[in-house]
Design a protein around this motif. Sequence first.
Motif, PDB file in Angstrom:
ATOM      1  N   LYS A  76     -62.761 -27.468  -6.762  1.00 45.90           N
ATOM      2  CA  LYS A  76     -61.963 -28.687  -6.656  1.00 45.90           C
ATOM      3  C   LYS A  76     -60.474 -28.416  -6.877  1.00 45.90           C
ATOM      4  O   LYS A  76     -59.631 -29.060  -6.273  1.00 45.90           O
ATOM      5  N   VAL A  77     -60.147 -27.454  -7.739  1.00 42.60           N
ATOM      6  CA  VAL A  77     -58.742 -27.272  -8.114  1.00 42.60           C
ATOM      7  C   VAL A  77     -58.041 -26.085  -7.461  1.00 42.60           C
ATOM      8  O   VAL A  77     -56.811 -26.056  -7.420  1.00 42.60           O
ATOM      9  N   VAL A  78     -58.785 -25.100  -6.968  1.00 42.47           N
ATOM     10  CA  VAL A  78     -58.139 -23.943  -6.357  1.00 42.47           C
ATOM     11  C   VAL A  78     -57.711 -24.320  -4.941  1.00 42.47           C
ATOM     12  O   VAL A  78     -58.517 -24.762  -4.137  1.00 42.47           O
ATOM     13  N   ASN A  79     -56.420 -24.146  -4.677  1.00 37.63           N
ATOM     14  CA  ASN A  79     -55.888 -24.478  -3.351  1.00 37.63           C
ATOM     15  C   ASN A  79     -54.637 -23.657  -3.083  1.00 37.63           C
ATOM     16  O   ASN A  79     -54.293 -22.770  -3.842  1.00 37.63           O
ATOM     17  N   HIS A  80     -53.947 -23.984  -2.052  1.00 41.25           N
ATOM     18  CA  HIS A  80     -52.776 -23.215  -1.625  1.00 41.25           C
ATOM     19  C   HIS A  80     -51.534 -23.483  -2.452  1.00 41.25           C
ATOM     20  O   HIS A  80     -50.491 -22.894  -2.205  1.00 41.25           O
ATOM     21  N   GLY A  81     -51.592 -24.323  -3.457  1.00 43.04           N
ATOM     22  CA  GLY A  81     -50.417 -24.666  -4.233  1.00 43.04           C
ATOM     23  C   GLY A  81     -49.982 -23.603  -5.213  1.00 43.04           C
ATOM     24  O   GLY A  81     -48.948 -23.726  -5.849  1.00 43.04           O
ATOM     25  N   TYR A  82     -50.746 -22.562  -5.332  1.00 47.51           N
ATOM     26  CA  TYR A  82     -50.421 -21.500  -6.276  1.00 47.51           C
ATOM     27  C   TYR A  82     -49.736 -20.351  -5.554  1.00 47.51           C
ATOM     28  O   TYR A  82     -49.596 -20.364  -4.342  1.00 47.51           O
ATOM     29  N   HIS A  83     -49.321 -19.335  -6.274  1.00 46.47           N
ATOM     30  CA  HIS A  83     -48.621 -18.197  -5.680  1.00 46.47           C
ATOM     31  C   HIS A  83     -49.629 -17.305  -4.954  1.00 46.47           C
ATOM     32  O   HIS A  83     -50.113 -16.323  -5.495  1.00 46.47           O
ATOM     33  N   GLN A  84     -49.916 -17.686  -3.734  1.00 46.87           N
ATOM     34  CA  GLN A  84     -50.860 -16.913  -2.932  1.00 46.87           C
ATOM     35  C   GLN A  84     -50.288 -15.558  -2.585  1.00 46.87           C
ATOM     36  O   GLN A  84     -49.111 -15.430  -2.277  1.00 46.87           O
ATOM     37  N   MET A  85     -51.130 -14.570  -2.599  1.00 48.33           N
ATOM     38  CA  MET A  85     -50.694 -13.259  -2.153  1.00 48.33           C
ATOM     39  C   MET A  85     -51.899 -12.481  -1.642  1.00 48.33           C
ATOM     40  O   MET A  85     -53.038 -12.857  -1.888  1.00 48.33           O
ATOM     41  N   SER A  86     -51.621 -11.452  -0.881  1.00 42.56           N
ATOM     42  CA  SER A  86     -52.628 -10.518  -0.367  1.00 42.56           C
ATOM     43  C   SER A  86     -53.545 -11.118   0.698  1.00 42.56           C
ATOM     44  O   SER A  86     -54.583 -10.558   0.987  1.00 42.56           O
ATOM     45  N   THR A  87     -53.195 -12.239   1.285  1.00 43.05           N
ATOM     46  CA  THR A  87     -54.044 -12.835   2.312  1.00 43.05           C
ATOM     47  C   THR A  87     -53.947 -12.085   3.641  1.00 43.05           C
ATOM     48  O   THR A  87     -54.848 -12.180   4.467  1.00 43.05           O
ATOM     49  N   LEU A  88     -52.866 -11.356   3.858  1.00 41.16           N
ATOM     50  CA  LEU A  88     -52.698 -10.491   5.037  1.00 41.16           C
ATOM     51  C   LEU A  88     -52.194  -9.139   4.546  1.00 41.16           C
ATOM     52  O   LEU A  88     -51.144  -8.658   4.955  1.00 41.16           O
ATOM     53  N   ALA A  89     -52.950  -8.535   3.653  1.00 42.78           N
ATOM     54  CA  ALA A  89     -52.490  -7.341   2.945  1.00 42.78           C
ATOM     55  C   ALA A  89     -52.124  -6.192   3.877  1.00 42.78           C
ATOM     56  O   ALA A  89     -52.770  -5.949   4.891  1.00 42.78           O
ATOM     57  N   MET A  90     -51.067  -5.505   3.479  1.00 43.78           N
ATOM     58  CA  MET A  90     -50.624  -4.305   4.172  1.00 43.78           C
ATOM     59  C   MET A  90     -51.549  -3.156   3.776  1.00 43.78           C
ATOM     60  O   MET A  90     -51.993  -3.084   2.633  1.00 43.78           O
ATOM     61  N   GLY A  91     -51.863  -2.288   4.731  1.00 43.59           N
ATOM     62  CA  GLY A  91     -52.739  -1.166   4.426  1.00 43.59           C
ATOM     63  C   GLY A  91     -52.323   0.094   5.145  1.00 43.59           C
ATOM     64  O   GLY A  91     -51.538   0.064   6.089  1.00 43.59           O
ATOM     65  N   ARG A  92     -52.871   1.211   4.676  1.00 44.46           N
ATOM     66  CA  ARG A  92     -52.594   2.514   5.288  1.00 44.46           C
ATOM     67  C   ARG A  92     -53.469   2.711   6.514  1.00 44.46           C
ATOM     68  O   ARG A  92     -54.565   2.178   6.599  1.00 44.46           O
ATOM     69  N   GLY A  93     -53.000   3.542   7.418  1.00 45.85           N
ATOM     70  CA  GLY A  93     -53.784   3.854   8.611  1.00 45.85           C
ATOM     71  C   GLY A  93     -54.151   2.581   9.350  1.00 45.85           C
ATOM     72  O   GLY A  93     -53.293   1.779   9.681  1.00 45.85           O
ATOM     73  N   ASP A  94     -55.445   2.385   9.578  1.00 45.52           N
ATOM     74  CA  ASP A  94     -55.910   1.179  10.268  1.00 45.52           C
ATOM     75  C   ASP A  94     -56.378   0.103   9.297  1.00 45.52           C
ATOM     76  O   ASP A  94     -56.932  -0.909   9.707  1.00 45.52           O
ATOM     77  N   GLU A  95     -56.201   0.332   7.993  1.00 46.59           N
ATOM     78  CA  GLU A  95     -56.627  -0.645   7.006  1.00 46.59           C
ATOM     79  C   GLU A  95     -55.589  -1.747   6.872  1.00 46.59           C
ATOM     80  O   GLU A  95     -54.426  -1.560   7.132  1.00 46.59           O
ATOM     81  N   GLY A  96     -56.004  -2.891   6.436  1.00 49.88           N
ATOM     82  CA  GLY A  96     -55.090  -3.999   6.197  1.00 49.88           C
ATOM     83  C   GLY A  96     -54.751  -4.756   7.458  1.00 49.88           C
ATOM     84  O   GLY A  96     -54.873  -4.259   8.575  1.00 49.88           O
ATOM     85  N   ALA A  97     -54.311  -5.972   7.275  1.00 49.84           N
ATOM     86  CA  ALA A  97     -53.953  -6.841   8.403  1.00 49.84           C
ATOM     87  C   ALA A  97     -52.570  -6.526   8.954  1.00 49.84           C
ATOM     88  O   ALA A  97     -52.266  -6.815  10.103  1.00 49.84           O
ATOM     89  N   VAL A  98     -51.732  -5.906   8.100  1.00 54.12           N
ATOM     90  CA  VAL A  98     -50.346  -5.630   8.460  1.00 54.12           C
ATOM     91  C   VAL A  98     -50.082  -4.143   8.268  1.00 54.12           C
ATOM     92  O   VAL A  98     -50.540  -3.537   7.304  1.00 54.12           O
TER      93      VAL A  98
END
Length: 153
Positions: A76-98
Amino acid sequence: MTVDHKGEIVLDPNFLSHPFDMRVAIETIRAILRISLSSKWKGDIKALLWGPEIKWSPDMDIDGIPDDVLAAFVRKVVNHGYHQMSTLAMGRGDEGAVDKDFRLRGVEGVRVVDLSVCPLLTNNHTQVNVYVIGEVAARKLIKENGGKPKSKL
């Protein structure tokens, strides 16, 4: 990231989709309740004004609260209003979204330069991370486009 039936991009952060995330959230609520019942606050706290659907008392058994009751509150309380991070995390090689140049893998011409690329939760105010991410991305873009960064950072 998906595309809906209208062709619009839909970003779903998949909050609590991994069982570990929910376990951490439930145990965090338990820890908060334990603190509220500690000897430091004994007698000062008279009622639970906002929280899980439980009957609060100064001698309650926190470990006896069912996980599903705490999970319902968390959902009920967890939502986007907090300091979101890592949703499109950077990764090495072919890992990660970015990739290391902030390019969103699989999408031509899109770069992501915000806290979502940070692959790890750090022990500091997240604003610092955003400044560093912005500075590094700006330097890369300036260099790619033939300029020279002037910052001494």
